[in-house]
Design a protein around this motif. Structure first.
Motif, mmCIF file in Angstrom:
data_model
loop_
_atom_site.group_PDB
_atom_site.id
_atom_site.type_symbol
_atom_site.label_atom_id
_atom_site.label_comp_id
_atom_site.label_asym_id
_atom_site.label_seq_id
_atom_site.Cartn_x
_atom_site.Cartn_y
_atom_site.Cartn_z
ATOM 1 N N SER A 262 0.854 -1.186 0.000
ATOM 2 C CA SER A 262 0.000 0.000 0.000
ATOM 3 C C SER A 262 0.891 1.238 0.000
ATOM 4 O O SER A 262 2.036 1.187 0.469
ATOM 5 C CB SER A 262 -0.895 0.011 1.230
ATOM 6 N N PRO A 263 0.369 2.355 -0.538
ATOM 7 C CA PRO A 263 -0.990 2.615 -1.030
ATOM 8 C C PRO A 263 -1.137 2.213 -2.502
ATOM 9 O O PRO A 263 -0.131 1.944 -3.167
ATOM 10 C CB PRO A 263 -1.114 4.128 -0.878
ATOM 11 N N ILE A 264 -2.379 2.187 -2.979
ATOM 12 C CA ILE A 264 -2.647 1.895 -4.385
ATOM 13 C C ILE A 264 -3.682 2.882 -4.917
ATOM 14 O O ILE A 264 -4.287 3.636 -4.155
ATOM 15 C CB ILE A 264 -3.160 0.457 -4.582
ATOM 16 N N GLY A 265 -3.870 2.863 -6.211
ATOM 17 C CA GLY A 265 -4.910 3.672 -6.815
ATOM 18 C C GLY A 265 -6.251 2.955 -6.733
ATOM 19 O O GLY A 265 -6.334 1.748 -6.986
ATOM 20 N N LEU A 266 -7.302 3.684 -6.361
ATOM 21 C CA LEU A 266 -8.642 3.128 -6.206
ATOM 22 C C LEU A 266 -9.576 3.769 -7.221
ATOM 23 O O LEU A 266 -9.398 4.928 -7.586
ATOM 24 C CB LEU A 266 -9.165 3.384 -4.788
ATOM 25 N N SER A 267 -10.576 3.009 -7.674
ATOM 26 C CA SER A 267 -11.515 3.568 -8.649
ATOM 27 C C SER A 267 -12.904 2.990 -8.436
ATOM 28 O O SER A 267 -13.052 1.846 -8.007
ATOM 29 C CB SER A 267 -11.051 3.287 -10.080
ATOM 30 N N ASP A 268 -13.903 3.807 -8.743
ATOM 31 C CA ASP A 268 -15.287 3.353 -8.626
ATOM 32 C C ASP A 268 -15.563 2.200 -9.578
ATOM 33 O O ASP A 268 -16.303 1.271 -9.256
ATOM 34 C CB ASP A 268 -16.248 4.503 -8.940
ATOM 35 N N THR A 269 -14.972 2.236 -10.750
ATOM 36 C CA THR A 269 -15.221 1.203 -11.758
ATOM 37 C C THR A 269 -14.767 -0.164 -11.272
ATOM 38 O O THR A 269 -15.504 -1.148 -11.341
ATOM 39 C CB THR A 269 -14.502 1.547 -13.076
ATOM 40 N N VAL A 270 -13.521 -0.220 -10.746
ATOM 41 C CA VAL A 270 -12.980 -1.497 -10.273
ATOM 42 C C VAL A 270 -13.745 -1.996 -9.056
ATOM 43 O O VAL A 270 -14.103 -3.173 -8.965
ATOM 44 C CB VAL A 270 -11.480 -1.360 -9.948
ATOM 45 N N ALA A 271 -14.016 -1.100 -8.104
ATOM 46 C CA ALA A 271 -14.732 -1.504 -6.899
ATOM 47 C C ALA A 271 -16.142 -1.974 -7.223
ATOM 48 O O ALA A 271 -16.684 -2.872 -6.568
ATOM 49 C CB ALA A 271 -14.780 -0.349 -5.897
ATOM 50 N N THR B 233 4.552 2.380 5.893
ATOM 51 C CA THR B 233 5.890 2.694 6.392
ATOM 52 C C THR B 233 6.563 1.377 6.765
ATOM 53 O O THR B 233 5.894 0.375 7.012
ATOM 54 C CB THR B 233 5.837 3.610 7.634
ATOM 55 N N PRO B 234 7.902 1.341 6.786
ATOM 56 C CA PRO B 234 8.606 0.112 7.174
ATOM 57 C C PRO B 234 8.121 -0.390 8.528
ATOM 58 O O PRO B 234 7.845 0.433 9.412
ATOM 59 C CB PRO B 234 10.066 0.559 7.237
ATOM 60 N N PRO B 235 7.942 -1.718 8.678
ATOM 61 C CA PRO B 235 8.413 -2.795 7.808
ATOM 62 C C PRO B 235 7.454 -3.189 6.677
ATOM 63 O O PRO B 235 7.637 -4.244 6.084
ATOM 64 C CB PRO B 235 8.588 -3.957 8.782
ATOM 65 N N CYS B 236 6.448 -2.378 6.383
ATOM 66 C CA CYS B 236 5.535 -2.634 5.259
ATOM 67 C C CYS B 236 4.838 -3.984 5.396
ATOM 68 O O CYS B 236 4.609 -4.695 4.398
ATOM 69 C CB CYS B 236 6.268 -2.553 3.922
ATOM 70 N N THR B 237 4.480 -4.353 6.611
ATOM 71 C CA THR B 237 3.827 -5.632 6.887
ATOM 72 C C THR B 237 2.549 -5.778 6.081
ATOM 73 O O THR B 237 1.728 -4.855 6.026
ATOM 74 C CB THR B 237 3.498 -5.740 8.388
ATOM 75 N N GLU B 238 2.357 -6.939 5.450
ATOM 76 C CA GLU B 238 1.186 -7.179 4.608
ATOM 77 C C GLU B 238 0.070 -7.867 5.388
ATOM 78 O O GLU B 238 0.245 -8.276 6.534
ATOM 79 C CB GLU B 238 1.593 -8.003 3.381
ATOM 80 N N GLY B 239 -1.091 -7.968 4.760
ATOM 81 C CA GLY B 239 -2.254 -8.572 5.404
ATOM 82 C C GLY B 239 -3.113 -7.567 6.143
ATOM 83 O O GLY B 239 -3.992 -7.947 6.919
ATOM 84 N N VAL B 240 -2.887 -6.277 5.905
ATOM 85 C CA VAL B 240 -3.654 -5.214 6.568
ATOM 86 C C VAL B 240 -4.946 -4.961 5.784
ATOM 87 O O VAL B 240 -4.918 -4.844 4.557
ATOM 88 C CB VAL B 240 -2.827 -3.919 6.652
ATOM 89 N N THR B 241 -6.067 -4.880 6.489
ATOM 90 C CA THR B 241 -7.340 -4.552 5.864
ATOM 91 C C THR B 241 -7.479 -3.040 5.755
ATOM 92 O O THR B 241 -7.417 -2.333 6.761
ATOM 93 C CB THR B 241 -8.514 -5.115 6.683
ATOM 94 N N TRP B 242 -7.655 -2.553 4.524
ATOM 95 C CA TRP B 242 -7.790 -1.116 4.289
ATOM 96 C C TRP B 242 -9.225 -0.767 3.949
ATOM 97 O O TRP B 242 -9.878 -1.445 3.148
ATOM 98 C CB TRP B 242 -6.887 -0.671 3.137
ATOM 99 N N LEU B 243 -9.713 0.324 4.549
ATOM 100 C CA LEU B 243 -11.027 0.877 4.258
ATOM 101 C C LEU B 243 -10.838 2.374 4.027
ATOM 102 O O LEU B 243 -10.605 3.138 4.954
ATOM 103 C CB LEU B 243 -11.993 0.606 5.410
ATOM 104 N N THR C 201 -7.066 -5.528 0.596
ATOM 105 C CA THR C 201 -6.011 -6.038 1.469
ATOM 106 C C THR C 201 -4.675 -5.474 1.027
ATOM 107 O O THR C 201 -4.298 -5.588 -0.145
ATOM 108 C CB THR C 201 -5.951 -7.572 1.425
ATOM 109 N N GLY C 202 -3.960 -4.851 1.964
ATOM 110 C CA GLY C 202 -2.693 -4.218 1.631
ATOM 111 C C GLY C 202 -1.658 -4.374 2.719
ATOM 112 O O GLY C 202 -1.528 -5.440 3.338
ATOM 113 N N SER C 203 -0.926 -3.280 2.989
ATOM 114 C CA SER C 203 0.174 -3.320 3.944
ATOM 115 C C SER C 203 0.248 -2.001 4.697
ATOM 116 O O SER C 203 -0.450 -1.039 4.375
ATOM 117 C CB SER C 203 1.502 -3.543 3.204
ATOM 118 N N PHE C 204 1.134 -1.949 5.691
ATOM 119 C CA PHE C 204 1.474 -0.668 6.286
ATOM 120 C C PHE C 204 2.223 0.145 5.233
ATOM 121 O O PHE C 204 2.948 -0.413 4.406
ATOM 122 C CB PHE C 204 2.352 -0.847 7.517
#
Length: 298
Positions: free
Chosen positions: A81-90, A233-243, A228-231
């Motif tokens: 994370s972060p990523i680009g988000l769009s209404d079309t994809v969601a 900032t380091p350590p950039c841990t994955e498995g984080v739920t983003w809303l 589903t993404g990551s923090f």
């Protein structure tokens, strides 16, 4: 003559033998030099700080994953994370989900972490319920400009509200984006004097005299992008739920400037570059079933 020749041959052979022994005992020049340079570079990174947001710095975002072994996900992870988000994809998701919120005012402290300004909750501030998992709100902090992009646009500020599950193994982040406008953000307004107190004072902490209400920043935000993404900032841990809230709120330019001026100079623009989505699913989540029915035309 033959005796002289034999004597010279013995001297040459002896000299060659001494040179061979010297080479066998001497350390290899090029590998040793490479190790020294590597260690020196690592030491320079330590001296400059753990990490930076400067694109051209040796400890900038592109190099986070090689500064420390435990930060390798920053460079090699596939759910960053972060990523680009769009209404079309969601909107292509099979069905929307539900976000439950139980926030309440709580006692808190303001902390200057050098790379951001953080509100740490000292008493129960409530939390969120996502996919049957309850998360408790632990802290919130700001990034300027925004880290996520919505429909191709990055905004002026982004608030992250970090939550943790009861067993401590799962994390969820609720994100709220802001654009510059005439309306001030009331949450920042209430802590402006504390931000000024801790400005440029890394690791300094101030107890906030009044409770902080986490309902205020997300009031009116009812539709969220979920992935589903990551923090970030380091350590950039994955498995984080983003809303990430679809609604973009307003904030005054002076408030953004206040947050930027309070942190370390290398974090005045403390937004990580966008990461590859790698085909991740993005869906809409709503704060109530009614919101989901309206948004999906049900």
């Amino acid at each position: 003559m033959y005796a002289a020749a034999r004597s010279m041959s013995r001297r040459v052979a002896a000299a060659i033998a001494v040179f061979v022994v010297y080479l066998s005992l001497a350390p290899p020049v090029f590998p040793f030099g490479a190790v020294v340079v590597h260690r020196a570079a690592a030491q320079e990174l330590d001296d400059e700080g753990e990490f930076s947001y400067r694109r051209d710095a040796g400890n900038g975002p592109a190099r986070w994953g090689v500064i420390r072994r435990e930060w390798s996900a920053c460079a090699y992870g596939h759910l960053q994370s972060p990523i680009g988000l769009s209404d079309t994809v969601a909107g292509l998701a099979d069905r929307p989900g539900r976000l439950g919120r139980t926030y309440r005012p709580a006692a808190a402290s303001l902390v200057n972490r050098g790379h951001d300004i953080m509100v740490r909750f000292n008493t129960d501030a409530g939390g969120v319920l996502v996919d049957g998992v309850a998360y408790r709100l632990r802290q919130m902090h700001w990034h300027a400009p925004s880290e996520h992009a919505i429909n191709g646009r990055r905004y002026d500020l982004e608030l992250h509200m970090l939550h943790q599950s009861a067993d401590g193994n799962k994390y969820a982040v609720v994100a709220q984006l802001y654009r510059i406008g005439r309306r001030r953000d009331r949450t920042i307004s209430r802590i402006e004097e504390y931000i000024e107190r801790i400005a440029k004072r890394k690791d300094h902490e101030e107890l906030i005299d009044e409770v902080v209400d986490p309902r205020r920043p997300v009031r009116g935000s009812t539709i969220y992008y979920k992935y589903t993404g990551s923090f970030t900032t380091p350590p950039c841990t994955e498995g984080v739920t983003w809303l990430v809230a679809q609604k973009v709120r307003r904030v005054r330019r002076r408030q953004v400037r206040l947050l930027r001026n309070a942190v370390h100079d290398g974090a005045r623009r403390n937004a990580r570059p966008l990461q590859e989505a790698n085909g991740r699913g993005i869906g809409f989540y709503y704060t109530s079933p009614a919101h989901g029915m309206v948004a999906t035309g049900g």
